[in-house]
Scaffold this motif. Structure first.
Motif, PDB file in Angstrom:
ATOM      1  N   ILE A  72       0.767  -1.198  -0.326  1.00 36.09           N
ATOM      2  CA  ILE A  72      -0.032  -0.010  -0.019  1.00 36.09           C
ATOM      3  C   ILE A  72       0.643   1.470   0.082  1.00 36.09           C
ATOM      4  O   ILE A  72       0.325   2.318  -0.362  1.00 36.09           O
ATOM      5  CB  ILE A  72      -0.691   0.015   1.364  1.00 36.09           C
ATOM      6  CG1 ILE A  72      -1.877  -1.184   1.201  1.00 36.09           C
ATOM      7  CG2 ILE A  72      -1.806   1.354   1.370  1.00 36.09           C
ATOM      8  CD1 ILE A  72      -2.829  -1.149  -0.037  1.00 36.09           C
ATOM      9  N   TYR A  73       2.149   1.208   0.398  1.00 35.90           N
ATOM     10  CA  TYR A  73       2.655   2.372   0.790  1.00 35.90           C
ATOM     11  C   TYR A  73       3.172   3.139  -0.383  1.00 35.90           C
ATOM     12  O   TYR A  73       3.237   4.253  -0.941  1.00 35.90           O
ATOM     13  CB  TYR A  73       4.238   1.770   1.446  1.00 35.90           C
ATOM     14  CG  TYR A  73       3.828   1.749   3.036  1.00 35.90           C
ATOM     15  CD1 TYR A  73       3.411   2.735   3.817  1.00 35.90           C
ATOM     16  CD2 TYR A  73       4.157   0.371   3.394  1.00 35.90           C
ATOM     17  CE1 TYR A  73       3.245   2.502   5.187  1.00 35.90           C
ATOM     18  CE2 TYR A  73       3.942  -0.021   4.936  1.00 35.90           C
ATOM     19  CZ  TYR A  73       3.417   1.075   5.642  1.00 35.90           C
ATOM     20  OH  TYR A  73       3.026   0.627   6.877  1.00 35.90           O
ATOM     21  N   GLY A  74       3.719   2.565  -1.685  1.00 34.52           N
ATOM     22  CA  GLY A  74       3.983   3.140  -3.096  1.00 34.52           C
ATOM     23  C   GLY A  74       2.638   3.746  -3.493  1.00 34.52           C
ATOM     24  O   GLY A  74       2.602   5.117  -4.039  1.00 34.52           O
ATOM     25  N   TYR A  75       1.437   3.253  -3.301  1.00 35.96           N
ATOM     26  CA  TYR A  75       0.527   3.776  -4.036  1.00 35.96           C
ATOM     27  C   TYR A  75      -0.208   4.973  -3.043  1.00 35.96           C
ATOM     28  O   TYR A  75      -0.378   6.108  -3.731  1.00 35.96           O
ATOM     29  CB  TYR A  75      -0.907   2.545  -3.748  1.00 35.96           C
ATOM     30  CG  TYR A  75      -2.234   3.525  -4.133  1.00 35.96           C
ATOM     31  CD1 TYR A  75      -2.758   3.589  -5.451  1.00 35.96           C
ATOM     32  CD2 TYR A  75      -3.193   3.735  -2.930  1.00 35.96           C
ATOM     33  CE1 TYR A  75      -4.193   4.180  -5.534  1.00 35.96           C
ATOM     34  CE2 TYR A  75      -4.229   4.343  -3.033  1.00 35.96           C
ATOM     35  CZ  TYR A  75      -4.668   4.548  -4.501  1.00 35.96           C
ATOM     36  OH  TYR A  75      -5.823   4.908  -4.743  1.00 35.96           O
ATOM     37  N   ILE A 129       2.116   6.881  -1.310  1.00 32.05           N
ATOM     38  CA  ILE A 129       2.780   8.190  -1.459  1.00 32.05           C
ATOM     39  C   ILE A 129       2.378   8.981  -2.754  1.00 32.05           C
ATOM     40  O   ILE A 129       2.445  10.213  -2.871  1.00 32.05           O
ATOM     41  CB  ILE A 129       4.437   7.693  -1.707  1.00 32.05           C
ATOM     42  CG1 ILE A 129       4.869   6.928  -0.298  1.00 32.05           C
ATOM     43  CG2 ILE A 129       5.342   8.842  -2.047  1.00 32.05           C
ATOM     44  CD1 ILE A 129       5.008   8.219   0.817  1.00 32.05           C
ATOM     45  N   ASP A 130       2.304   8.089  -4.030  1.00 31.02           N
ATOM     46  CA  ASP A 130       1.651   8.804  -5.174  1.00 31.02           C
ATOM     47  C   ASP A 130       0.310   9.614  -4.842  1.00 31.02           C
ATOM     48  O   ASP A 130       0.349  10.647  -5.294  1.00 31.02           O
ATOM     49  CB  ASP A 130       1.481   7.718  -6.314  1.00 31.02           C
ATOM     50  CG  ASP A 130       2.652   6.966  -6.645  1.00 31.02           C
ATOM     51  OD1 ASP A 130       3.606   7.660  -6.400  1.00 31.02           O
ATOM     52  OD2 ASP A 130       2.366   5.786  -7.117  1.00 31.02           O
ATOM     53  N   ARG A 131      -0.279   8.982  -4.015  1.00 27.08           N
ATOM     54  CA  ARG A 131      -1.645   9.971  -3.567  1.00 27.08           C
ATOM     55  C   ARG A 131      -1.322  11.422  -2.897  1.00 27.08           C
ATOM     56  O   ARG A 131      -1.866  12.186  -3.274  1.00 27.08           O
ATOM     57  CB  ARG A 131      -2.752   8.912  -3.002  1.00 27.08           C
ATOM     58  CG  ARG A 131      -3.425   7.835  -3.546  1.00 27.08           C
ATOM     59  CD  ARG A 131      -4.230   8.478  -4.537  1.00 27.08           C
ATOM     60  NE  ARG A 131      -5.258   9.201  -4.316  1.00 27.08           N
ATOM     61  CZ  ARG A 131      -6.226   9.139  -3.651  1.00 27.08           C
ATOM     62  NH1 ARG A 131      -6.932   7.879  -3.471  1.00 27.08           N
ATOM     63  NH2 ARG A 131      -6.972  10.045  -3.283  1.00 27.08           N
ATOM     64  N   LEU A 132      -0.344  11.040  -2.099  1.00 26.89           N
ATOM     65  CA  LEU A 132      -0.149  12.229  -1.227  1.00 26.89           C
ATOM     66  C   LEU A 132       0.392  13.230  -2.236  1.00 26.89           C
ATOM     67  O   LEU A 132       0.277  14.538  -1.859  1.00 26.89           O
ATOM     68  CB  LEU A 132       0.850  11.793   0.032  1.00 26.89           C
ATOM     69  CG  LEU A 132       0.240  10.844   1.034  1.00 26.89           C
ATOM     70  CD1 LEU A 132       1.426  10.378   2.155  1.00 26.89           C
ATOM     71  CD2 LEU A 132      -0.881  11.619   1.986  1.00 26.89           C
TER      72      LEU A 132
END
Length: 388
Positions: free
Chosen positions: A261-264, A266-269
């Motif tokens: 979930i973390y990669g997704y 970071i992109d959203r943030l």
């Protein structure tokens, strides 16, 4: 760079800005000569010394003999553009009134061309705006900064009747800016003061490093018990190699979420306006491995970014901390290389120039030309060495 820093501990208004500039050394006679170029005859401007809580200051009064006039934006711009003030002063004064018109239009649900300026369209407001612009020009000020704005509370009376403090136009002009709500039962920030400051200031609420050479105090009309009703201006040289700003650091620790979930996240943030977002591994209680999510954000983006964290992660709470940054001034540019044109960021410090290639541009060239991305990076850096 010569900078004027306005300390708005008691709010800000157009006449307080003029008073502060005159108190700091602006010649009233020179200011009057510039204002005569507006072609307005039915007013006079006076400056006198007063004291607020024992502090000496300058009180400026602009007295107009015209009857109440409700000018539109085009009327005010005609006065400015047909005047004999400098081209840059016309541009800045025009921008101030244009921004004010946009705020009024939004408040009243109309267009900027239909907005009727009431108090801010009168001669005294025009003199306040143009006087501040030409006063800064006469003092050689190149940059304007200000402290956190301070609002009063309660109501005030305007052309449309009773209004909440801050009045709607001020609230619209100051949207997204750091502001403190005080218990002072008066209007501290006027529409004219807010329009001038939000248009001219490149920084509001951030710490700056300034070697002040001139200091002045402009007085307001009221006597306040809570604070001296003054606006302070400090004028001096600012080293723009190092700039400062204030951000909010949003952090949370997580130990129960799948790592994919973390990669997704970071992109959203980053898509949501974060200045930066990063992960730090840590060992939590009972030896459990966890991750700290850190997000740097400007004030307007804090709420939506916190919402993203609550929606997209398993966190039950976040920490908010104000952080102050020192950063190099930077600008965007391009570098010509054998691979083509590459976008770069250019920073300067102590007389030396530093170039940082834009990753996405380098990656695009590497894919298109089937060359190692490090070769593109090295070519850009080598071009900097050759140019120096």
């Amino acid at each position: 760079m010569k900078t004027a820093y306005f300390d708005t501990f008691a709010g800000i208004s157009g006449d307080m800005m003029l008073g502060a500039l005159i108190d700091a050394g602006l010649s009233l006679e020179s200011l009057q000569r510039e204002l005569e170029k507006l072609g307005l005859r039915e007013y006079r401007i006076d400056a006198r010394k007063v004291k607020k809580h024992g502090i000496s200051a300058t009180k400026v009064d602009v007295t107009a003999s015209e009857a109440r006039v409700h000018r539109r934006l085009v009327d005010v711009l005609d006065i400015i553009n047909q005047s004999g003030i400098s081209k840059e002063a016309k541009k800045r004064a025009g921008r101030i009134f244009h921004q004010l018109a946009e705020a009024e239009a939004k408040v009243h649900g109309t267009t900027i061309n239909r907005v009727h300026f009431h108090e801010v369209g009168a001669i005294d407001a025009i003199v306040d705006v143009v006087g501040t612009v030409v006063g800064l020009e006469l003092l050689g000020v190149e940059r304007v900064c200000a402290s956190v704005l301070r609002f009063g509370r309660g109501t005030t009376t305007g052309a449309h009747g009773a209004m909440p403090i801050p009045v709607p136009a001020v609230a619209a002009l100051c949207k997204g800016l750091p502001a403190e709500r005080t218990d002072i039962p008066y209007e501290l920030v006027t529409p004219t003061g807010a329009a001038i400051l939000t248009t001219l200031a490149s920084q509001i609420g951030a710490r700056i490093t300034l070697c002040a050479e001139q200091v002045g105090y402009g007085a307001g009309s009221r006597d306040l018990n809570q604070v001296p009703n003054l606006l302070r201006v400090e004028i001096g040289e600012q080293d723009l190699d190092l700039q400062t700003d204030t951000l909010t650091l949003i952090e949370t620790n997580i130990d129960d979420m799948t790592p994919e979930i973390y990669g997704y996240l970071i992109d959203r943030l980053l898509e949501g306006g974060a200045r930066d977002a990063y992960l730090t591994p840590l060992i939590m209680k009972k030896g459990r491995p966890g991750t700290t999510i850190s997000v740097l954000a400007d004030t307007p983006q804090v709420s939506p970014l916190v919402d993203t964290l609550f929606r997209e992660t398993t966190t039950l709470g976040v920490r908010l901390t104000q952080v102050h940054r020192l950063k190099l001034s930077r600008r965007c540019g391009t570098v010509e290389t054998p691979f083509g044109t590459v976008d770069v960021k250019i920073a300067e410090y102590s007389g030396r120039t530093r170039i940082a290639p834009e990753f996405e541009d380098c990656a695009r060239i590497a894919r298109q030309q089937n060359v190692p991305i490090l070769d593109v990076y090295r070519t850009v850096i080598a071009s900097q060495d050759q140019s120096t």
